[in-house]
Structures are given as structure tokens and as C-alpha cells.
Design an enzyme around this catalytic site. Sequence first.
Site, PDB file in Angstrom:
ATOM      1  N   GLY A 202     -13.058 -18.823   7.476  1.00 40.82           N
ATOM      2  CA  GLY A 202     -14.086 -18.284   6.592  1.00 40.82           C
ATOM      3  C   GLY A 202     -13.474 -17.137   5.804  1.00 40.82           C
ATOM      4  N   HIS A 203     -13.021 -17.424   4.604  1.00 37.16           N
ATOM      5  CA  HIS A 203     -12.325 -16.406   3.811  1.00 37.16           C
ATOM      6  C   HIS A 203     -13.196 -15.969   2.640  1.00 37.16           C
ATOM      7  CE1 HIS A 203      -8.154 -17.896   5.413  1.00 37.16           C
ATOM      8  NE2 HIS A 203      -9.000 -17.571   6.362  1.00 37.16           N
TER       9      HIS A 203
ATOM     10  N   ASP B 134     -10.499 -13.351  11.235  1.00 41.18           N
ATOM     11  CA  ASP B 134     -11.449 -12.460  10.564  1.00 41.18           C
ATOM     12  C   ASP B 134     -10.856 -11.093  10.248  1.00 41.18           C
ATOM     13  OD1 ASP B 134     -13.355 -14.484  10.845  1.00 41.18           O
ATOM     14  OD2 ASP B 134     -13.907 -13.760  12.832  1.00 41.18           O
TER      15      ASP B 134
ATOM     16  N   GLN C  86      -7.206 -18.282  10.592  1.00 37.15           N
ATOM     17  CA  GLN C  86      -7.293 -17.820  11.996  1.00 37.15           C
ATOM     18  C   GLN C  86      -6.313 -16.654  12.214  1.00 37.15           C
ATOM     19  OE1 GLN C  86      -7.036 -21.659  11.707  1.00 37.15           O
ATOM     20  NE2 GLN C  86      -9.140 -21.227  11.208  1.00 37.15           N
TER      21      GLN C  86
ATOM     22  N   LYS D  40      -8.282 -11.669   5.577  1.00 40.41           N
ATOM     23  CA  LYS D  40      -7.184 -12.326   4.870  1.00 40.41           C
ATOM     24  C   LYS D  40      -7.582 -12.778   3.462  1.00 40.41           C
ATOM     25  CE  LYS D  40      -6.870 -15.256   8.309  1.00 40.41           C
ATOM     26  NZ  LYS D  40      -7.756 -14.630   9.314  1.00 40.41           N
TER      27      LYS D  40
HETATM   28  P1  IMO Z   1     -10.487 -17.132   9.802  1.00 35.18           P
HETATM   29  O1  IMO Z   1      -9.527 -17.917   8.973  1.00 35.18           O
HETATM   30  C1  IMO Z   1     -12.247 -16.215  13.654  1.00 35.18           C
HETATM   31  C2  IMO Z   1     -12.143 -19.340  16.754  1.00 35.18           C
HETATM   32  C3  IMO Z   1     -13.472 -19.893  17.201  1.00 35.18           C
HETATM   33  C4  IMO Z   1     -13.151 -20.254  18.639  1.00 35.18           C
HETATM   34  C5  IMO Z   1     -11.716 -20.756  18.546  1.00 35.18           C
HETATM   35  C6  IMO Z   1     -11.580 -22.269  18.464  1.00 35.18           C
HETATM   36  O2  IMO Z   1     -11.779 -16.820   9.155  1.00 35.18           O
HETATM   37  O3  IMO Z   1      -9.817 -15.928  10.382  1.00 35.18           O
HETATM   38  P2  IMO Z   1     -12.062 -24.009  16.510  1.00 35.18           P
HETATM   39  O4  IMO Z   1     -13.316 -24.313  15.755  1.00 35.18           O
HETATM   40  O5  IMO Z   1     -10.925 -23.553  15.639  1.00 35.18           O
HETATM   41  O6  IMO Z   1     -11.665 -25.124  17.441  1.00 35.18           O
HETATM   42  O7  IMO Z   1     -12.458 -22.770  17.470  1.00 35.18           O
HETATM   43  O8  IMO Z   1     -11.174 -20.163  17.382  1.00 35.18           O
HETATM   44  N1  IMO Z   1     -11.889 -19.385  15.293  1.00 35.18           N
HETATM   45  C7  IMO Z   1     -11.950 -18.322  14.463  1.00 35.18           C
HETATM   46  N2  IMO Z   1     -12.317 -17.042  14.696  1.00 35.18           N
HETATM   47  N3  IMO Z   1     -11.836 -16.556  12.428  1.00 35.18           N
HETATM   48  C8  IMO Z   1     -11.421 -17.817  12.178  1.00 35.18           C
HETATM   49  O9  IMO Z   1     -10.861 -18.161  11.006  1.00 35.18           O
HETATM   50  C9  IMO Z   1     -11.506 -18.782  13.216  1.00 35.18           C
HETATM   51  N4  IMO Z   1     -11.239 -20.096  13.309  1.00 35.18           N
HETATM   52  C10 IMO Z   1     -11.451 -20.448  14.585  1.00 35.18           C
HETATM   53  O10 IMO Z   1     -14.487 -18.925  17.123  1.00 35.18           O
HETATM   54  O11 IMO Z   1     -13.149 -19.097  19.443  1.00 35.18           O
HETATM   55 MG    MG Z   2     -13.566 -16.336  10.262  1.00 31.14          MG
END
Ligand code: IMO
Ligand code: MG
Length: 418
Positions: free
Chosen positions: A43-44, A16, A212, A19
Amino acid sequence: MVGVPAIVIVGLQFGDEGKGKISYLLCRDADCVVRFQGGANAGHTVVVDGRKFKFNMLPAGSMAGATACIASGTVVDLEEVFEELEILRSAGIKSGFMISRAANIVLPIHKELDAKIEEARGGKAVGTTRRGIGPTYSDRALRTGIRIEDLLDEERLREKLEILRKMHSSGVDSLEKLLEYGRRLSPYIGDVEIFVNDLLDRGGKVVFEGAQGTLLDIDHGTYPYVTSSNTIAGAACTGCGIGPTRINEVVGVMKAYTTRVGAGVFPTEIGGELGERIREAGQEYGTTTGRPRRVGWLDIPLLRYAIRISDVSWIALTKLDVLSGLEKLKICIGYEVDGRRLELAPPSVRLLENVKPIYVELDGWGRLSEEEWRRIAERGWDSMPDEARAYVEFVEEKLGKPIKLVSIGAEVGMEVER
Ligand code: IMO
Ligand code: MG
């Protein structure tokens, strides 16, 4: 920001970081943009001309017109793919699209298992997005996963589903439904890896849009409170079949503060009213799940680690405006642990649970209206409040990498180059 041929975008915190917007900016002169790991847990968001576009599966940079690719290192939610292609189409964006024949597919059973495993963990739950990410990557590692190319081969698909059915006692998915997905997807299925390498050979420009963040990397993050893929810059190589020497630049994206959604250590977490205030100012609620995000001060020791292992070339700092109106801003510049001082820290849970953050305090700047920020974006860096510039310069000095772009707000156009 005239771009080099192959750029990897990587999150330097817990995801988050913003990106999506940075990818859009870097994709304006790119031929192709690639998702190489993760799935619909990402979530982009891109906000262009007051319109907000959310992507979970397609790279957000495709909004800038670059050909969207989903490479083999991802786990694919097919419904999302179709929905997001529709977002592009209805916005009048004519990006091409290609999906790797080798990417693994998320099945309903994977989402069910994701939820079940979380429930079994009880108080130790990871707080996953429940998008089936972990179980799909597990099936990949077990060599029982269903790949995109299997959707085009009824016999093979039937056999694979049979094995999955025996493994997972509940329902898997209907053969018919998957074959139908295959028919709809067939014009787009290809060898993304060959396409991207050929494009680079021809002098094309490719942006690799990481999902992530570094601290959620399965090996290099705060295990077990991580996602199920590698999220560091090197993952672009394995996730898209790119030789390491092909990468020209790694752009690290970081927020002006820290957030984390889901469970796990967070040394600089801010509780109480102040945390609430920053959460509201930054609208820190998950794009994918709507969950409130935990917020904290910047953490230099962890950022240094993240920069180190992805060999970040330069930094894009986002959401600086969110800190407006706070009298004092803290930055964690080191940790104290067992009488030692750490300047750089690996994200080991064992270590981080026992550190005491060492803070410095910087002066804040006053609240600015949206109009004032807009003028700053037009006029550039020198028109920023002095304290805001001092904050960015302090962080840059501590991290030892240039902060070339400062983003204020979600909208494209609201940023200054340095
Ligand atoms: P973007 O690309 C923030 C977190 C989840 C959880 C952990 C594992 O938007 O930055 P998962 O569903 O991947 O097995 O969850 O990772 N998580 C994220 N947190 N932004 C994301 O993606 C995330 N993708 C997974 O909240 O703590
Ligand atoms: Mg996210």
C-alpha cells in the site's frame, strides 16, 4: 538529491515505512520505476498538492511521471492494475506503462485459499492481507501458475486452467474473463527485463520500488510471520533480471518508530495508552486492509541487520513529526539474551521471543503546528527543534549510515535534506 542511474528502495522494518513518498521524490528525475516483488499486499501512498493517491500494484513513483513497470518477480492483481492506471490517467499523469509477460497472476482461488489457510491456522494466523499472495507464489513455485503471457494464448490458458481446476477443487476463474483481461492488457505486455537493461545502457535512470520490508522477507524476516517474497535489495536483481553490479545505490526507508501489521514477534512493541497515542498521531492503520497497526520504539539491532543484508547506501527517515509532544523517547540500542548482549540481531523468532531490549531515553520536543512544520521544511535541517535533530543524529550514529533525508508528514514537500 541528484540521482544515480539504478536505485533500489527497500523498507528496513515491517513495511509501511513510507516508501511511496520516497519513491516519488527519487522518481522526479527518473525515466522508469519498477515494482519487482510482492503484489497488491503493498500500500504505497503519495500526497501531492493536498491530493492523496494510493497504489497497491503500480509503483507509486509513477505519479512523478516515470514509466511504470511491473516486473516478472511480482504477483499481479489485474483489477488493481486497471484501476490504478485510471488513477494516473485521471490525475493527468502521462507515465508510460509496461508489464512483464512473465509475471504471475493472482486468481480468485488464490484469495480464497489465502483466507482458508489463515482460518486453518487459527491462533497461529499470520494476519495476511488476504490478497492471495502466498498461494500465487506457491503456484509459481509449483510451476502451475498462470503468467501474463498466457492470457494471450487461449489453448495454453485452457490447459493451465484445467490443471488448476484439478488441483484446487473449487472454481478457478472463467477462461473468457481471463482472455478479456489479456485483450485489455495486450498493448502493455512486454519484456520489462530487456526494456530496463536497455534503458540503463542508454544512460537512463531507474528506480526499483521495493514493497513490504526487510523483516517481512520470506528468508530473512521473522518466518513464518512474513510475506511470500524476498523483499531485500537483492530481490530487485532476481525480480527484474538486473545484474547485481548494475545497482548503484540502495536507499533504506525507515520510520522514526516501528510499526507492524499482522501477527509476529515485536520486541519493542508499546502497549496501552502510549501505543494508542502514537497510532493516532501517525494514523497507523493499514492502507490495504484498514487494520490498526501495532506500534513500538525504534529497534537498532534489527535495523542494523536490515542495513547489513541490503548493503544500504543511505537512509530516508520518515514520519519524524509523529513523535512530537512526547516527553521522553526510547530507542532500543541492543538486546540482552542468555546473559549476552547483542548489537545486531537476525530476525529469528526463536531468538527475538527471548530477548530483553536495552533502551536509552532521549528528550522529546514539543508539539508543533502544521504551519511550523511547513516552515521547517522550507528552511531546512537547522530549523528543526534541537531534540529532533539530536534524535536523528543519535540514530544515524548507531546505524553507521547517513540519514540524508528526513520526511515530516505525508505530503510531498514536507521533508528536509541533510
Ligand atoms: P508495504 O509495501 C505492511 C504483512 C501482512 C502480514 C504479512 C503477510 O505497504 O510496506 P501477505 O498478504 O503478504 O501474505 O501478508 O505481511 N504485509 C505488510 N505489512 N506493509 C506491507 O506492504 C505489507 N505487505 C504484507 O500484514 O503480516
Ligand atoms: Mg502497507
